[in-house]
Design an enzyme around this catalytic site. Structure first.
Site, mmCIF file in Angstrom:
data_model
loop_
_atom_site.group_PDB
_atom_site.id
_atom_site.type_symbol
_atom_site.label_atom_id
_atom_site.label_comp_id
_atom_site.label_asym_id
_atom_site.label_seq_id
_atom_site.Cartn_x
_atom_site.Cartn_y
_atom_site.Cartn_z
ATOM 1 N NE ARG A 120 34.565 -101.445 74.175
ATOM 2 C CZ ARG A 120 34.619 -102.537 73.405
ATOM 3 N NH1 ARG A 120 33.514 -103.161 73.032
ATOM 4 N NH2 ARG A 120 35.771 -103.024 73.017
ATOM 5 C CE1 TYR B 4 15.124 -85.420 80.717
ATOM 6 C CE2 TYR B 4 16.228 -86.454 78.860
ATOM 7 C CZ TYR B 4 16.277 -85.733 80.031
ATOM 8 O OH TYR B 4 17.489 -85.318 80.499
ATOM 9 C CG ASP C 32 11.684 -92.887 79.992
ATOM 10 O OD1 ASP C 32 11.693 -93.182 81.205
ATOM 11 O OD2 ASP C 32 12.392 -91.985 79.503
ATOM 12 C CE LYS D 120 16.925 -87.663 85.508
ATOM 13 N NZ LYS D 120 16.142 -87.812 84.299
HETATM 14 C C1 LIG Z 1 16.380 -87.787 82.913
HETATM 15 C C2 LIG Z 1 15.511 -88.529 82.006
HETATM 16 C C3 LIG Z 1 16.034 -89.180 80.885
HETATM 17 C C4 LIG Z 1 17.498 -89.114 80.501
HETATM 18 O O1 LIG Z 1 18.278 -89.746 81.465
HETATM 19 P P1 LIG Z 1 19.845 -89.428 81.687
HETATM 20 O O2 LIG Z 1 20.189 -90.361 82.786
HETATM 21 O O3 LIG Z 1 19.940 -87.968 82.044
HETATM 22 O O4 LIG Z 1 20.534 -89.727 80.407
HETATM 23 C C5 LIG Z 1 15.165 -89.896 80.074
HETATM 24 N N1 LIG Z 1 13.850 -89.957 80.330
HETATM 25 C C6 LIG Z 1 13.309 -89.329 81.405
HETATM 26 C C7 LIG Z 1 11.845 -89.445 81.643
HETATM 27 C C8 LIG Z 1 14.109 -88.604 82.268
HETATM 28 O O5 LIG Z 1 13.575 -87.976 83.310
#
Ligand SMILES: *Cc1c(COP(=O)(O)O)cnc(C)c1O
Length: 384
Positions: free
Chosen positions: A49, A103, A175, A200
């Protein structure tokens, strides 16, 4: 010091210079705990962890190098990366400025969760820098934006955000999930913290959920301490898969950039298509800015049909290659209608205010043959 290598080389080799038992591929250390070495500090105890397993060390070093940051840490999801970052940089009484089209999960975190901890939030229009200063308060600490908005692929004034943040002593957080380190390097452009949903593009195979944070040593150390207490650690097997996925990031993203551009252009010319949203198209409102900042326009586009809602549903079932599913950034092409998936929580009026029509279709292109993809859309459109 070694010369800085190109990203394609770093994706394969960074962090992996040391071979374990002559193994070419870095193995999975499936162990929750490690033999004590008389560690004195809690953070130094070798325990899964605490984000210090061999799989974490190697993967974090690779991601830091790829994103040109001093340090990085992986997390058990993109949302874990975002929430741990904000809970490390902010405390009760603080205020944060955030882009108004985020998001869905991030938006909910800002409006539902952070206020419970006494952290207040104001929304900004990423394309109206002149309106930002009026929102600054004495306790404003952070400004949070995304590289490209979902699903309309708008590009905020990312350069002005950095200047504004540093003039007002704010930490600029981005992000960069939609950008990917192949198309955009926020830390090179002055951002303080870069975050990804590694679910992603970074992993790229739609088979794990993961996230990562990249920043200075000092800030990552602080974030890791908080992460260690909250507990959203990425497991070693997922670390292994993410590390493997990263090796082909450049190949995948280059292919996806090219395919999304070709599909956008094809759709734009089609008489049954009313509108196409893609920063690679000259008519996109921020095309010039995107061209200046990014080395590629990404793999996601969205479009509207002239016939609207019913035709959109029909097209979704007529295309053969794309799979109807949320998420993006994988090797397979995914197709969704944001009004009934990612933005289903919003009312019709809220969707309309954001420019998201009921019939809007989002395509996240994969790495299939672009010829097959174009032919598939052409055939489906001809049957409408
Ligand atoms: C999918 C996504 C998230 C969240 O990510 P998870 O891995 O599903 O927790 C945050 N920001 C963007 C731009 C995303 O496409």
């Amino acid at each position: 010091m070694k010369p800085k290598r190109k990203i394609q080389t770093d994706l394969i080799h960074a962090g992996e210079e040391e071979k374990v038992d002559h193994s070419v591929v870095f193995p999975i250390f499936q162990s929750a705990t490690f033999v004590s070495q008389d560690e004195s500090a809690y953070e130094d105890i070798r325990y899964l962890r605490l984000n210090n397993s061999p799989n974490h060390r190697v993967l974090n070093a690779k991601i830091a190098s790829v994103c040109c940051g001093e340090a990085a840490v992986v997390t058990s999801s993109g949302m874990a990366a975002i929430s741990a970052t904000l809970l490390s940089l902010l405390k009760t009484g603080d205020h944060v400025l955030v882009q108004n089209c985020l998001y869905g999960g991030t938006h909910s975190l800002f409006v539902e969760d952070l206020p419970d901890f006494g952290i207040s939030v104001d929304f900004i229009d990423g394309n109206r820098p002149e309106s930002w200063a009026a929102k600054i308060r004495e306790k404003t600490r952070v400004i949070f934006v995304e590289t490209m908005t979902n699903p309309l692929l708008e590009v905020a004034d990312l350069e002005a955000i950095v200047v504004f943040a540093h003039n007002h002593g704010l930490i600029a957080v981005v992000d960069n999930t939609f950008g990917t380190p192949i198309n955009y390097r926020p830390l090179d452009h002055g951002y303080d913290v870069e975050i990804h949903s590694a679910t992603k593009y970074l992993n790229g195979h739609s088979d794990i959920v993961a996230g990562c944070i990249i920043s200075t040593h000092e800030r990552i150390e602080r974030i890791v301490r908080r992460l260690n207490h909250i507990g959203p650690t990425l497991d070693p097997h997922a670390c292994f898969l993410l590390q493997r996925g990263l090796k082909t990031l450049a190949l995948r993203v280059h292919h996806q950039n090219t395919s999304a551009q070709a599909l956008s252009e094809k759709l734009l010319q089609h008489e049954k298509v009313a509108r196409v949203h893609y920063a690679g198209l000259p008519a996109h409102p921020q095309h010039r800015r995107a061209g200046r900042l990014f080395s590629g326009f990404g793999g996601v586009l969205s479009f509207e049909l002239r016939e609207g809602l019913d035709a959109a549903g029909k097209l979704m079932s007529l295309v053969q290659i794309p799979t109807s599913a949320p998420s993006l950034g994988g090797v397979e092409t995914l197709i969704t209608r944001p009004a009934i998936t990612s933005h289903a929580g919003l009312t019709d009026a809220q969707c309309q205010a954001l420019g998201i029509s009921q019939g809007l279709i989002r395509v996240a292109v994969g790495i299939e043959s672009v010829d097959d993809l174009l032919a598939d859309f052409e055939l489906a459109l001809s049957k409408l």
